[in-house]
Scaffold this active site. Structure first.
Site, PDB file in Angstrom:
ATOM      1  N   LYS A  98       0.862  -1.184   0.000  1.00 41.61           N
ATOM      2  CA  LYS A  98       0.000   0.000   0.000  1.00 41.61           C
ATOM      3  C   LYS A  98       0.893   1.227   0.000  1.00 41.61           C
ATOM      4  O   LYS A  98       1.686   1.442   0.916  1.00 41.61           O
ATOM      5  CB  LYS A  98      -0.890  -0.005   1.245  1.00 41.61           C
ATOM      6  N   LYS A 128      -2.172  -1.604  -3.844  1.00 43.57           N
ATOM      7  CA  LYS A 128      -3.044  -0.443  -3.777  1.00 43.57           C
ATOM      8  C   LYS A 128      -2.227   0.841  -3.858  1.00 43.57           C
ATOM      9  O   LYS A 128      -1.212   0.925  -3.170  1.00 43.57           O
ATOM     10  CB  LYS A 128      -3.793  -0.489  -2.441  1.00 43.57           C
TER      11      LYS A 128
END
Ligand code: PBG
Length: 327
Positions: free
Chosen positions: A194, A247
Site C-alpha cells: 500500500k 493499492k
C-alpha cells in the site's frame, strides 16, 4: 506478400476476438467498498465521489440490495464513527459503527460476503493509522488494537478482515488473536503493498480520516519503490496472509505484475477513490467516455495479474460483464 504471421486474422469478428481473449473476468472477482456512518436514516452523497454514498447501518441494506441486483456479492466496509479519540477505540467497540453494519447486513443478507477494513485512522482524533508516541506512529503498541478490531469485526459477522494500516507484523498479530478465539477459518487479506498515495484524497474526505498533522509516509510505501513491494508481500505471506493486495491499482500495474508473478496467493488490487474521482471528473467535463474508461482500466488491472478487483465501479462493471462489453 508471403506473410506467414498475420495477427489481424484473429481480430476479424467480435466472436473470434472474444474466443482468443487472454483476460477473463467474472463478477465474483469484484468487491464493492462501502462507507458506513453512525446514525439513522443516512444516505449522503460524497462530494468528490459522485454516485457513492455514506449510509448508516439501517440504510446500508439499500446499497447491499443494489449491489446484489447487479451481481456483486462482496463488500468491503469502512466506518465513520460519531466520536473519535486518541486511541481509536470506536474501531474495536462491539457497538462500533462497522460492527453494527456487519450485524445488520449478516442478518438481512446472510449470503453477502463481508470484509472488514481494519485500521484506526477513521477512529483516531489525529487521523493516523496507529497509536501516537509524541508525533510518531508507534508500531508495536498499535498491533494489539488492530487485532482487537479484527476480532470485534469477526465477532460481529465479518467473513474476512483486511488490515490497511501498514504496521509491521500486523498480519501475525491479527492471525494469532483470531486463532486464539476460534476463528482460524477466517481469511486475512493483507494490504501488502500500500503506497503513500495522493489518490486517497477523496476517500479521506469521505471517511473524514485525513491526518491532522504530517502524512502517512512513515508507514505507507514510497511510490519510487518496486522491489520493496515484494518484500512487503513476502512478509505478509510469512505472517499468514491468505490474499495479497496492491493499492492503488492504475498507477501501480507494474507492482501488480511483479507480486502476481512472485507469489501463488490470490492477488487483489484496489482501484482507489482518486481513480474513481478522476474518471468521474473527466467524464463530467465531457473529455472522456466514462463507461469505456471504466472497462479499459478494470481490464488492465486483471491483465496485469490481479484476480480480484476492489472498486467503486463494481456495480457498473458487473453490468458491463452482463452486456458482454468486457469478459
Ligand atoms: C485506511 C484506508 C485508506 C484507504 C483504504 N483504507 C486511506 C488511507 O490510507 O489514507 C483508501 C481507499 C481509497 O482511496 O479508496 N487506512
Amino acid at each position: 506478400m508471403g506473410l506467414l504471421y498475420r495477427p489481424r486474422r484473429l481480430r476479424g469478428t467480435p466472436l473470434l476476438r472474444e474466443m482468443v481473449r487472454e483476460t477473463r473476468i467474472g463478477k465474483s472477482a469484484l468487491i464493492y467498498p462501502v462507507f458506513v456512518k453512525e446514525g439513522h436514516g443516512v444516505k449522503e452523497e460524497i462530494p468528490s465521489m459522485p454516485g457513492q454514498y455514506r449510509y448508516s447501518p439501517d440504510t446500508l441494506g439499500f446499497a447491499v440490495e443494489e449491489a446484489q441486483q447487479a451481481g456483486v456479492n462482496s463488500l468491503l466496509l469502512f466506518g465513520l464513527p460519531a466520536c473519535k479519540d486518541e486511541t481509536g477505540s470506536g474501531a474495536w467497540d462491539e457497538k462500533g459503527v462497522v460492527q453494527q453494519a456487519l450485524r445488520a447486513v449478516k442478518r438481512d443478507f446472510p449470503q453477502v460476503y463481508c470484509i472488514g477494513d481494519v485500521c484506526l485512522c477513521e477512529y483516531t482524533s489525529h487521523g493516523h493509522c496507529g497509536l501516537l508516541k509524541g508525533e510518531q506512529v508507534d508500531n508495536d503498541s498499535t498491533l494489539p488494537l488492530l487485532a482487537k478490531t479484527a476480532l470485534a469485526q469477526v465477532q460481529a459477522g465479518a467473513d474476512m478482515v483486511a488490515p490497511s494500516d501498514m504496521m509491521d507484523g500486523h498480519i501475525r498479530a491479527i492471525r494469532e488473536v483470531l486463532d486464539g478465539n476460534g476463528f482460524s477459518h477466517i481469511p486475512i487479506m493483507g494490504y501488502s503493498a500500500k503506497y503513500a498515495s495522493h489518490f486517497y484524497g477523496p476517500f479521506r474526505e469521505a471517511a473524514g480520516s485525513a491526518p491532522a498533522f504530517g502524512d502517512r509516509k512513515s508507514y505507507q510505501m514510497d511510490y519510487h519503490n518496486r522491489r520493496e513491494a515484494i518484500k512487503e508481500a513476502a512478509l505478509d505471506v510469512e505472517e499468514g496472509a491468505d490474499i495479497l493486495m496492491v493499492k492503488p491499482a492504475l498507477a501501480y500495474l507494474d507492482v501488480i505484475r511483479d507480486v502476481s508473478q512472485a507469489f501463488d496467493l490470490p492477488l487483489a488490487a484496489y482501484s482507489v477513490s482518486g481513480e474513481y474521482a478522476m474518471i468521474k471528473a473527466a467524464a463530467a467535463a465531457g473529455y472522456l467516455d466514462e463507461e469505456a474508461l471504466v472497462c479499459e482500466t478494470a481490464v488492465s488491472v486483471f491483465r496485469a495479474g490481479a484476480q480480484i478487483l476492489i472498486t467503486y465501479y463494481a456495480k457498473e462493471l458487473a453490468r458491463f460483464l452482463d452486456e458482454g462489453r468486457i469478459g
